[in-house]
Design a protein around this motif. Structure first.
Motif, PDB file in Angstrom:
ATOM      1  N   ILE A  52       0.838  -1.206   0.000  1.00 64.02           N
ATOM      2  CA  ILE A  52       0.000   0.000   0.000  1.00 64.02           C
ATOM      3  C   ILE A  52       0.870   1.252   0.000  1.00 64.02           C
ATOM      4  O   ILE A  52       0.591   2.215  -0.725  1.00 64.02           O
ATOM      5  N   GLY A  53       1.929   1.254   0.800  1.00 68.05           N
ATOM      6  CA  GLY A  53       2.820   2.410   0.846  1.00 68.05           C
ATOM      7  C   GLY A  53       3.490   2.685  -0.487  1.00 68.05           C
ATOM      8  O   GLY A  53       3.719   3.840  -0.855  1.00 68.05           O
ATOM      9  N   SER A  54       3.787   1.618  -1.236  1.00 69.09           N
ATOM     10  CA  SER A  54       4.442   1.790  -2.539  1.00 69.09           C
ATOM     11  C   SER A  54       3.477   2.272  -3.603  1.00 69.09           C
ATOM     12  O   SER A  54       3.848   3.058  -4.480  1.00 69.09           O
ATOM     13  N   LEU A  55       2.229   1.808  -3.553  1.00 67.86           N
ATOM     14  CA  LEU A  55       1.286   2.051  -4.646  1.00 67.86           C
ATOM     15  C   LEU A  55       0.364   3.245  -4.417  1.00 67.86           C
ATOM     16  O   LEU A  55      -0.248   3.733  -5.370  1.00 67.86           O
ATOM     17  N   ASN A  56       0.262   3.720  -3.176  1.00 68.68           N
ATOM     18  CA  ASN A  56      -0.751   4.727  -2.862  1.00 68.68           C
ATOM     19  C   ASN A  56      -0.656   5.979  -3.724  1.00 68.68           C
ATOM     20  O   ASN A  56      -1.662   6.474  -4.232  1.00 68.68           O
ATOM     21  N   ILE A 100       8.853   1.476   2.111  1.00 68.01           N
ATOM     22  CA  ILE A 100       9.648   1.166   3.300  1.00 68.01           C
ATOM     23  C   ILE A 100       8.973   1.721   4.556  1.00 68.01           C
ATOM     24  O   ILE A 100       8.857   1.042   5.584  1.00 68.01           O
ATOM     25  N   GLY A 101       8.525   2.965   4.472  1.00 65.15           N
ATOM     26  CA  GLY A 101       7.821   3.557   5.612  1.00 65.15           C
ATOM     27  C   GLY A 101       6.545   2.804   5.936  1.00 65.15           C
ATOM     28  O   GLY A 101       6.226   2.563   7.112  1.00 65.15           O
ATOM     29  N   GLY A 102       5.786   2.427   4.885  1.00 64.73           N
ATOM     30  CA  GLY A 102       4.562   1.657   5.090  1.00 64.73           C
ATOM     31  C   GLY A 102       4.833   0.307   5.722  1.00 64.73           C
ATOM     32  O   GLY A 102       4.057  -0.181   6.558  1.00 64.73           O
ATOM     33  N   ASN A 140      -4.240   4.671   7.813  1.00 69.18           N
ATOM     34  CA  ASN A 140      -3.718   6.039   7.836  1.00 69.18           C
ATOM     35  C   ASN A 140      -2.204   6.091   7.960  1.00 69.18           C
ATOM     36  O   ASN A 140      -1.542   6.865   7.260  1.00 69.18           O
ATOM     37  N   GLY A 141      -1.640   5.290   8.844  1.00 67.97           N
ATOM     38  CA  GLY A 141      -0.193   5.316   9.060  1.00 67.97           C
ATOM     39  C   GLY A 141       0.578   4.920   7.808  1.00 67.97           C
ATOM     40  O   GLY A 141       1.659   5.451   7.522  1.00 67.97           O
ATOM     41  N   ILE A 142       0.014   3.988   7.033  1.00 59.36           N
ATOM     42  CA  ILE A 142       0.676   3.522   5.814  1.00 59.36           C
ATOM     43  C   ILE A 142       0.659   4.604   4.743  1.00 59.36           C
ATOM     44  O   ILE A 142       1.689   4.894   4.117  1.00 59.36           O
ATOM     45  N   ILE A 143      -0.512   5.214   4.516  1.00 59.51           N
ATOM     46  CA  ILE A 143      -0.564   6.237   3.470  1.00 59.51           C
ATOM     47  C   ILE A 143       0.189   7.504   3.889  1.00 59.51           C
ATOM     48  O   ILE A 143       0.682   8.248   3.041  1.00 59.51           O
ATOM     49  N   THR A 144       0.281   7.735   5.199  1.00 60.64           N
ATOM     50  CA  THR A 144       1.103   8.850   5.676  1.00 60.64           C
ATOM     51  C   THR A 144       2.542   8.666   5.227  1.00 60.64           C
ATOM     52  O   THR A 144       3.194   9.623   4.786  1.00 60.64           O
ATOM     53  N   ALA A 145       3.049   7.439   5.316  1.00 59.19           N
ATOM     54  CA  ALA A 145       4.417   7.163   4.879  1.00 59.19           C
ATOM     55  C   ALA A 145       4.588   7.458   3.390  1.00 59.19           C
ATOM     56  O   ALA A 145       5.611   8.016   2.971  1.00 59.19           O
TER      57      ALA A 145
END
Length: 470
Positions: free
Chosen positions: A304-308, A403-405, A337-342
């Motif tokens: 999700i963090g990579s594709l958002n 990575i953050g996600g 929320n935390g994942i898309i924040t990254a």
């Protein structure tokens, strides 16, 4: 001549002159121009204008990113030039006729849920503050313990945190009627009927404390507290039904007959057909979402963090508003929320690296504010103005977001609300997770920054890029 006046003139000239402009409007960050012939737009010239952070054509609108504050001042100068103006809502009615069926559906979905978000943002902040003041460490500073909190105070906080979700179907039905051409007040009443106290409370039924009312022996009827999809579908059908009835009923009887028949037919359909079917669909979607978020080893956060931000570029990210609302209502928290924040923070980190590394004064002046905008949760200036323009910074931002996600998923970050991210989003993690939240943001930003600095950008790209900034 003021700078804003000159910028307005240059923008109008670059989009083909006043004769090519149908109307102009603006939102929080963008000047939205409807043109007769998009082939007359000089993209390179637009992107070379001072304070312009990017521009793109989307569904009948040419959107020039100027940033908060600046866009209002430039728009004011545009109106003084004699350009036809319209409200954002009026433009949306026009662009609703353009684009593919999928694009129009996604746009309508966003139009329904975006106006509801401020209420849910406030609710999330209330949840975060309640979580903060209820922590033993915080109470100990005042010589108190959790058992010292009065029941009246707990009741007060429940009013703040529960009301929006209890009456969520009313908010959804109101907004859906508004978007699809019905009377919003009828939509509001229909939504309130779905959470009528006369019906078994959905949460009590789910907890085993109450049973649904069975009609005809097989149709379960319950209240729809906190539900989204049944109210959304009922709102679409209700708005269209109201329009049809209004065309058939004589004007003298419209005030009485139209709302009566609309509410009678729609509450019947909503309780006996739409509700049971789409509440089941909603639960399936929610279960699938939770299953993805629960994937082991941080896989969900990585994906999700990579594709958002790719999804943000396509403009279909409003679809996930419903999922976040459902997560908050069902779980009481929002792990998305935390994942898309990254992913958002990482695009800011990539733009920041470009700003530090470039020797171009103009690109530096564009990249730095764009990075700050991303750190405040708005990525369009960073994406369209800097990262996508040079390609590799955007990719490095995607990697940083992944990575953050990944770490957001590993740490199990759970926000108390939705719709605010990065710096403002800290208010959603006053539940004891704020240090982990800050760490995830630092990881995402640092990863994107280092990768962009080392592999993602050099000033050679300025000459290679067609819309170079020198």
């Amino acid at each position: 001549m003021s700078d804003n006046r000159r910028i307005a003139e240059e923008i109008i000239e670059a989009v083909g002159g006043q004769e090519n402009v149908l109307s102009a409007a603006h939102c929080a960050t963008r000047l939205r121009i409807m043109v007769k012939d998009k082939e007359k737009i000089d993209q390179v010239k637009i992107e070379d204008i001072e304070k312009v952070k990017g521009a793109f054509f989307n569904s009948g609108q040419y959107q020039v990113i100027l940033g908060t504050g600046t866009v209002n001042k430039v728009y004011e100068e545009v109106t003084k030039l004699g350009v036809g103006v319209s409200t954002k809502a009026e433009q949306e009615k026009e662009v609703a006729k353009s684009g593919t069926v999928f694009q129009r559906a996604i746009r309508s979905f966003g139009d329904v849920f975006v106006p509801i978000i401020p209420a849910l943002v406030a609710t999330g902040l209330f949840m975060g503050l309640r979580g903060l003041v209820m922590q033993e460490q915080i109470l100990a500073l005042f010589g108190m313990a959790p058992e010292d909190i009065s029941e009246n105070f707990i009741l007060f906080t429940q009013v703040l945190t529960d009301t929006a979700f209890i009456f969520l179907p009313a908010l959804v039905a109101w907004s859906t009627f508004r978007v699809f051409g019905g009377s919003p007040i009828i939509g509001l009443v229909l939504g309130l009927m779905l959470v009528s106290p006369s019906l078994p409370n959905a949460w009590n039924v789910a907890g085993g404390g109450a049973d649904p009312i069975m009609f005809l022996g097989f149709i379960p009827v319950v209240g729809y507290q906190g539900s989204v999809l049944p109210a959304f579908i009922a709102g679409i059908f209700g708005a269209k039904l109201e329009q049809r009835i209004r065309k058939m009923v004589p004007d003298a009887f419209d005030l009485i007959v139209t709302p009566f028949l609309t509410l009678l037919v729609m509450i019947t359909l909503a309780l006996f057909v739409i509700g049971p079917i789409f509440h089941t669909v909603e639960n399936v979607i929610l279960d699938a979402t939770v299953a993805i978020l629960d994937l082991p080893f941080g896989i969900s956060g990585l994906l999700i963090g990579s594709l958002n931000q790719i999804i943000v570029v396509t403009g279909v990210h409003h679809v996930f508003n419903m999922l976040e609302i459902s997560l908050l209502e069902s779980l009481g928290n929002n792990p998305y929320n935390g994942i898309i924040t990254a992913s958002i923070a990482a695009q800011g980190g990539a733009a920041l690296a470009v700003g530090f590394k470039t020797k171009s004064a103009k690109l530096k002046a564009l990249a730095m504010p764009s990075a700050l905008s991303a750190f405040l949760g708005i990525t369009e200036p960073a994406i369209f103005g800097v990262n996508l323009r040079y390609g590799k910074p955007f990719i490095m931002g995607l990697i940083g977001g992944g990575i953050g996600g990944f770490f957001a998923s590993i740490f199990g970050l759970k926000a108390t609300g939705m719709a605010i991210t990065v710096i403002p989003g800290t208010l959603l993690y006053l539940n004891g997770q704020i240090l982990l939240y800050l760490l995830v943001n630092v990881i995402a930003i640092a990863t994107a920054f280092v990768l962009t600095w080392m592999f993602g950008f050099s000033d050679k790209m300025l000459k290679e890029n067609k819309s170079d900034i020198l």
